[in-house]
Design a protein around this motif. Structure first.
Motif, short mmCIF file in Angstrom:
data_model
loop_
_atom_site.label_atom_id
_atom_site.label_comp_id
_atom_site.label_asym_id
_atom_site.label_seq_id
_atom_site.Cartn_x
_atom_site.Cartn_y
_atom_site.Cartn_z
N ILE A 157 0.86 -1.19 0.00
CA ILE A 157 0.00 0.00 0.00
C ILE A 157 0.89 1.23 0.00
CG2 ILE A 157 -1.85 1.22 1.21
CD1 ILE A 157 -2.40 -1.59 2.59
N ALA A 158 1.00 1.89 -1.15
CA ALA A 158 1.92 3.01 -1.32
C ALA A 158 1.21 4.34 -1.15
CB ALA A 158 2.57 2.94 -2.70
N LYS A 159 1.95 5.33 -0.63
CA LYS A 159 1.38 6.66 -0.44
C LYS A 159 2.42 7.72 -0.81
CE LYS A 159 -0.78 9.73 2.97
NZ LYS A 159 -1.81 10.17 2.01
N ASP A 160 2.09 8.57 -1.79
CA ASP A 160 2.94 9.70 -2.14
C ASP A 160 2.95 10.73 -1.02
OD1 ASP A 160 3.50 8.67 -4.65
OD2 ASP A 160 2.08 9.95 -5.73
N ILE A 161 4.14 11.27 -0.72
CA ILE A 161 4.28 12.38 0.22
C ILE A 161 4.46 13.66 -0.60
CG2 ILE A 161 5.64 13.40 2.08
CD1 ILE A 161 6.62 10.58 2.76
N ASP A 162 3.61 14.63 -0.36
CA ASP A 162 3.71 15.86 -1.15
C ASP A 162 3.98 17.10 -0.29
OD1 ASP A 162 1.27 16.17 0.10
OD2 ASP A 162 0.08 16.01 -1.74
N ALA A 163 4.14 16.91 1.02
CA ALA A 163 4.39 18.06 1.90
C ALA A 163 5.02 17.58 3.19
CB ALA A 163 3.08 18.79 2.19
N ASP A 164 5.68 18.51 3.89
CA ASP A 164 6.25 18.21 5.20
C ASP A 164 5.13 17.84 6.17
OD1 ASP A 164 8.52 19.11 3.98
OD2 ASP A 164 8.89 20.76 5.36
N GLY A 165 5.47 17.04 7.17
CA GLY A 165 4.51 16.75 8.22
C GLY A 165 4.51 15.28 8.61
N VAL A 166 3.65 14.94 9.56
CA VAL A 166 3.54 13.57 10.05
C VAL A 166 2.94 12.69 8.96
CG1 VAL A 166 2.45 12.08 11.76
CG2 VAL A 166 3.33 14.31 12.44
N VAL A 167 3.62 11.56 8.68
CA VAL A 167 3.11 10.64 7.66
C VAL A 167 2.67 9.31 8.26
CG1 VAL A 167 4.44 11.67 5.79
CG2 VAL A 167 5.48 9.84 7.13
N LEU A 168 3.11 9.01 9.47
CA LEU A 168 2.72 7.77 10.13
C LEU A 168 2.69 8.00 11.63
CD1 LEU A 168 2.23 4.63 10.08
CD2 LEU A 168 4.71 4.40 10.37
N LYS A 169 1.64 7.53 12.27
CA LYS A 169 1.55 7.64 13.73
C LYS A 169 0.96 6.36 14.28
CE LYS A 169 -0.04 10.78 17.39
NZ LYS A 169 1.32 11.05 17.89
N THR A 170 1.70 5.69 15.16
CA THR A 170 1.20 4.54 15.88
C THR A 170 1.30 4.86 17.37
OG1 THR A 170 3.28 3.34 16.25
CG2 THR A 170 2.26 3.13 14.07
N SER A 171 0.89 3.92 18.21
CA SER A 171 1.04 4.12 19.65
C SER A 171 2.50 4.12 20.06
CB SER A 171 0.28 3.02 20.41
OG SER A 171 -1.09 3.09 20.11
N ASP A 172 3.37 3.61 19.20
CA ASP A 172 4.81 3.53 19.49
C ASP A 172 5.64 4.58 18.79
OD1 ASP A 172 4.85 1.44 21.28
OD2 ASP A 172 5.10 -0.10 19.75
N VAL A 173 5.28 4.90 17.56
CA VAL A 173 6.17 5.70 16.70
C VAL A 173 5.38 6.78 15.98
CG1 VAL A 173 7.78 5.62 14.76
CG2 VAL A 173 7.67 3.71 16.34
N THR A 174 5.99 7.98 15.92
CA THR A 174 5.51 9.03 15.03
C THR A 174 6.61 9.33 14.03
OG1 THR A 174 4.11 10.02 16.74
CG2 THR A 174 4.71 11.43 14.87
N VAL A 175 6.28 9.27 12.74
CA VAL A 175 7.26 9.52 11.69
C VAL A 175 6.87 10.79 10.95
CG1 VAL A 175 8.43 8.61 9.64
CG2 VAL A 175 7.62 7.04 11.42
N THR A 176 7.82 11.74 10.90
CA THR A 176 7.59 13.03 10.27
C THR A 176 8.55 13.20 9.10
OG1 THR A 176 6.96 13.95 12.41
CG2 THR A 176 7.47 15.53 10.65
N ALA A 177 8.04 13.69 7.98
CA ALA A 177 8.85 13.95 6.79
C ALA A 177 9.21 15.43 6.72
CB ALA A 177 8.10 13.54 5.53
N PHE A 178 10.40 15.71 6.21
CA PHE A 178 10.89 17.09 6.10
C PHE A 178 11.65 17.23 4.79
CE2 PHE A 178 14.49 20.06 6.75
CZ PHE A 178 13.79 21.23 6.98
#
Length: 314
Positions: A157-178
């Motif tokens: 399941i693919a998702k294009d990132i087109d802007a800065d910000g949080v792209v994934l959030k779980t109870s364990d991990v938050t992933v932010t793109a810059f």
């Protein structure tokens, strides 16, 4: 062991951020670690260090960052079952970062993948995913019919990132793109992983970018690419397109001295040098890589080696 079935409950939140329930490790175990799968910068394949790829493992869930050539074999060498990878993050669409993207998923499927893998990357990752499956349509459909395998195509399941910000959030991990510049590429993302044991930032390939220090402010670990100028000078002397190559390398990467400036400005606890440019010059010593870094940064410096592990907290 963790219950992978819990991962099937994935869904998108109201903000379009992928939100997935955490799967917890047993009490007393180390929850977060980084595995440096491939530390050589650039697309050339050699007998030394492998091409770019990193792994963050939190509570036994692997998050793969970049898929340079050899990543499948490196996962196996690191003792990480390929089907256990549940998330892939591509920093940019240079081949040394995405060449084995589709193949690592295929190899996971060949090894028994039956649960979803979510992938994230700059615009084009969704199209690349569709194209990969079209390229391998004959093999995939033959094996589904002939070997009784599940169809792998809905599992990626693919998702294009087109802007800065949080792209994934779980109870364990938050992933932010810059977004950070890697001329001539502009769709290029650094990633920040906020885990229960500390914050990890991967710079991606990047020109010297003071704003990256703001993004990495206070991180426990900054994994930053690096360029050693004297070795670049030696490299271009034996390269037919030497002048053009040198301009690209100098414009789009960060010298070791400037890496030190970024780490100092960010105030990171530990700086890990990786994605060495050039990464296959045997005359470059560990001291060469760190000497200019230490002109500006007085914290802990680690040189990544293939299959090295770093546990958090550091």
């Amino acid at each position: 062991m963790i219950d992978r079935r819990a991962m099937l409950k994935a869904g998108l939140g109201a903000a379009g951020i992928l939100a997935i329930p955490a799967v917890f490790a047993q009490p007393g175990t180390s929850r977060t670690r980084i595995v440096f799968l491939g530390t050589k910068g650039g697309p050339r394949v050699g007998i030394g260090a492998s091409n770019p790829a990193n792994l963050v493992v939190v509570n036994d869930t692997p998050y793969l960052i970049d898929c340079g050539m050899g990543v499948s074999r490196q996962l196996v060498a690191a003792g990480v079952p390929i089907p256990s990878v549940k998330y892939i993050f591509i920093s940019h669409h240079h081949s040394d970062h995405n060449l084995e993207y589709g193949n690592v998923v295929y190899n996971a499927w060949a090894a028994g993948l039956s649960t979803p893998i979510h992938s994230f990357g700059p615009k084009g990752i969704e199209a690349m995913t569709r194209t990969f499956w079209e390229l391998n349509k004959f093999d995939v459909e033959t094996r589904i019919a002939d070997e009784g395998r599940p169809d792998p195509r809905p599992l990626l399941i693919a998702k294009d990132i087109d802007a800065d910000g949080v792209v994934l959030k779980t109870s364990d991990v938050t992933v932010t793109a810059f977004r950070t510049p890697h001329p001539p590429i502009t769709d290029n993302f650094a990633y920040k992983f906020e885990t229960p044991d500390g914050t990890i930032v991967f710079s991606s390939d990047t020109a010297y970018n003071p704003k990256l220090a703001e993004f990495a402010k206070g991180a426990d670990v900054l994994v930053h690419e690096c360029l050693y100028v004297p070795a670049v000078d030696r490299l271009v002397l034996k390269t037919k397109n030497g002048a053009t190559l040198k301009k690209h390398l100098m414009d789009s990467h960060t010298s070791t001295e400037d890496v030190g400036r970024i780490a100092a400005s960010a105030g990171v606890k530990t700086l890990v040098l990786s994605h060495f440019v050039p990464g296959d010059d045997p005359t470059v010593t560990d001291d060469d890589w760190t000497r200019d870094v230490k002109k500006n940064y007085s914290g802990r410096v680690i040189l990544a080696k293939d299959l090295m592990e770093l546990k958090l907290p550091v």
